[in-house]
Scaffold this active site. Sequence first.
Site, mmCIF file in Angstrom:
data_model
loop_
_atom_site.group_PDB
_atom_site.id
_atom_site.type_symbol
_atom_site.label_atom_id
_atom_site.label_comp_id
_atom_site.label_asym_id
_atom_site.label_seq_id
_atom_site.Cartn_x
_atom_site.Cartn_y
_atom_site.Cartn_z
ATOM 1 N N THR A 181 5.557 3.636 6.154
ATOM 2 C CA THR A 181 4.258 3.063 6.497
ATOM 3 C C THR A 181 4.128 2.751 7.985
ATOM 4 O O THR A 181 5.078 2.281 8.598
ATOM 5 C CB THR A 181 4.142 1.728 5.730
ATOM 6 O OG1 THR A 181 4.256 2.018 4.348
ATOM 7 C CG2 THR A 181 2.844 1.010 6.021
ATOM 8 N N ARG A 209 0.348 3.934 -8.983
ATOM 9 C CA ARG A 209 1.076 2.811 -8.373
ATOM 10 C C ARG A 209 0.483 2.455 -7.008
ATOM 11 O O ARG A 209 0.128 3.312 -6.217
ATOM 12 C CB ARG A 209 2.547 3.205 -8.218
ATOM 13 C CG ARG A 209 3.452 2.153 -7.550
ATOM 14 C CD ARG A 209 3.600 2.383 -6.061
ATOM 15 N NE ARG A 209 4.614 1.519 -5.445
ATOM 16 C CZ ARG A 209 4.796 1.411 -4.145
ATOM 17 N NH1 ARG A 209 4.036 2.095 -3.314
ATOM 18 N NH2 ARG A 209 5.735 0.634 -3.663
ATOM 19 N N VAL A 210 0.372 1.167 -6.756
ATOM 20 C CA VAL A 210 -0.078 0.682 -5.451
ATOM 21 C C VAL A 210 1.016 -0.228 -4.897
ATOM 22 O O VAL A 210 1.592 -1.030 -5.631
ATOM 23 C CB VAL A 210 -1.407 -0.101 -5.601
ATOM 24 C CG1 VAL A 210 -1.766 -0.816 -4.309
ATOM 25 C CG2 VAL A 210 -2.527 0.851 -6.016
ATOM 26 N N GLY A 211 1.307 -0.070 -3.626
ATOM 27 C CA GLY A 211 2.359 -0.879 -3.005
ATOM 28 C C GLY A 211 1.814 -2.091 -2.289
ATOM 29 O O GLY A 211 0.717 -2.589 -2.572
ATOM 30 N N ASP A 212 2.570 -2.564 -1.327
ATOM 31 C CA ASP A 212 2.197 -3.774 -0.593
ATOM 32 C C ASP A 212 1.193 -3.516 0.525
ATOM 33 O O ASP A 212 0.451 -4.426 0.928
ATOM 34 C CB ASP A 212 3.447 -4.402 0.039
ATOM 35 C CG ASP A 212 4.135 -3.434 1.012
ATOM 36 O OD1 ASP A 212 4.343 -2.263 0.636
ATOM 37 O OD2 ASP A 212 4.432 -3.843 2.150
ATOM 38 N N GLY A 235 7.645 -1.640 -1.423
ATOM 39 C CA GLY A 235 6.488 -2.513 -1.547
ATOM 40 C C GLY A 235 6.609 -3.556 -2.640
ATOM 41 O O GLY A 235 6.086 -4.671 -2.506
HETATM 42 N N1 ASP Z 1 5.520 -0.210 1.780
HETATM 43 C C1 ASP Z 1 5.166 1.105 1.325
HETATM 44 C C2 ASP Z 1 4.936 1.051 -0.143
HETATM 45 O O1 ASP Z 1 5.682 0.409 -0.854
HETATM 46 C C3 ASP Z 1 6.142 2.173 1.626
HETATM 47 C C4 ASP Z 1 6.997 2.012 2.831
HETATM 48 O O2 ASP Z 1 6.635 1.389 3.811
HETATM 49 O O3 ASP Z 1 8.125 2.530 2.830
HETATM 50 O O4 ASP Z 1 4.027 1.705 -0.611
#
Ligand code: ASP
Length: 316
Positions: A181, A209-212, A235
């Site tokens: 990211t 799926r949704v991350g942070d 995330g």
């Molecule tokens: N934080 C992002 C997610 O979990 C991925 C990453 O930064 O590696 O979607």
Amino acid sequence: MNRRDFIATTAGVGALAAARGVGSVIPEDRIAPIVLSTWDHGIPANREALRVLEVGGSVIEAVERGVMVVEADPTNLSVGLSGLPDRDGIVTLDASIMSGKGPAGSVCFVQGIAHPISVARMVMEKTPHVMIVGAGAERFARENGVSQRENSLSEGARKAWEEWLKEKKYKPVINIENHDTIGLLAMDENLNMAGACTTSGLAYKVHGRVGDSPIIGAGLYVDDEVGGATCTGLGETVLRTCASFLAVEKMRSGASPQEACEEAIKRIVKKHPTIADYQVGILAMDKKGRHGAHSVHKSFTYALHTQLRQATSYAS
Ligand code: ASP
């Protein structure tokens, strides 16, 4: 004016003492503009953000334009449409943007949109909402003049996905050396702050799926009264700890940005002790122009760009 760019690496929790101080290389009386972002791809992003500030653009414009550089890079496997897909071979994107004055916008699970960060900004500026997801976000984007492409894989992403399909391990692949990211924080000359965060998310995630990254308080949080923070890495660990909000609140209580980052990583590790399974990196910046950076493992790199009114030497 004298522009300074540099890239630094955090040492990870295993070497906390060594990492201390890494984030405090800007003298306390430093004035903005200052731009801080995750990973090596932060370098071109920061340059663009600083350029926008130099020509008088707003700090929101700067953070948006900065991360757009990375979203547009066809070789990037973790941000934008060239990113790695989910396990069904579909690229889905998440992005968020936040003004230090409070407004925020985000989109989750969007497909075929080259610049999800711009749609997140539209959500912030053109709607009474903070977050729009999936088909609704795509429709909102189209209605606001954004073109939606057919969602196809970049060559690099297709090759990697086909390789992954051979074993199809249910567990997401965590590559701690090669994340991900772009999270970017900026402060302009008048000490207005903003942040942006955009990603294709975890490679080979479950569809939907949704991350942070698009969650305000998890992947990104900015408050003009205090400072901002942004995260990268697994995330789920960041979501469970609201790590960016946590870091900003630590700064509000008096922690330096470096101490705030270390506290946030400490909390993540406490709740997720099996650290061999994941990486998280966090960046923070405060109103004094100080910054902090920390990570679970080594190899989290970040980029810092600033402009000095007079030459100042850095102590590292
Ligand atoms: N934080 C992002 C997610 O979990 C991925 C990453 O930064 O590696 O979607």
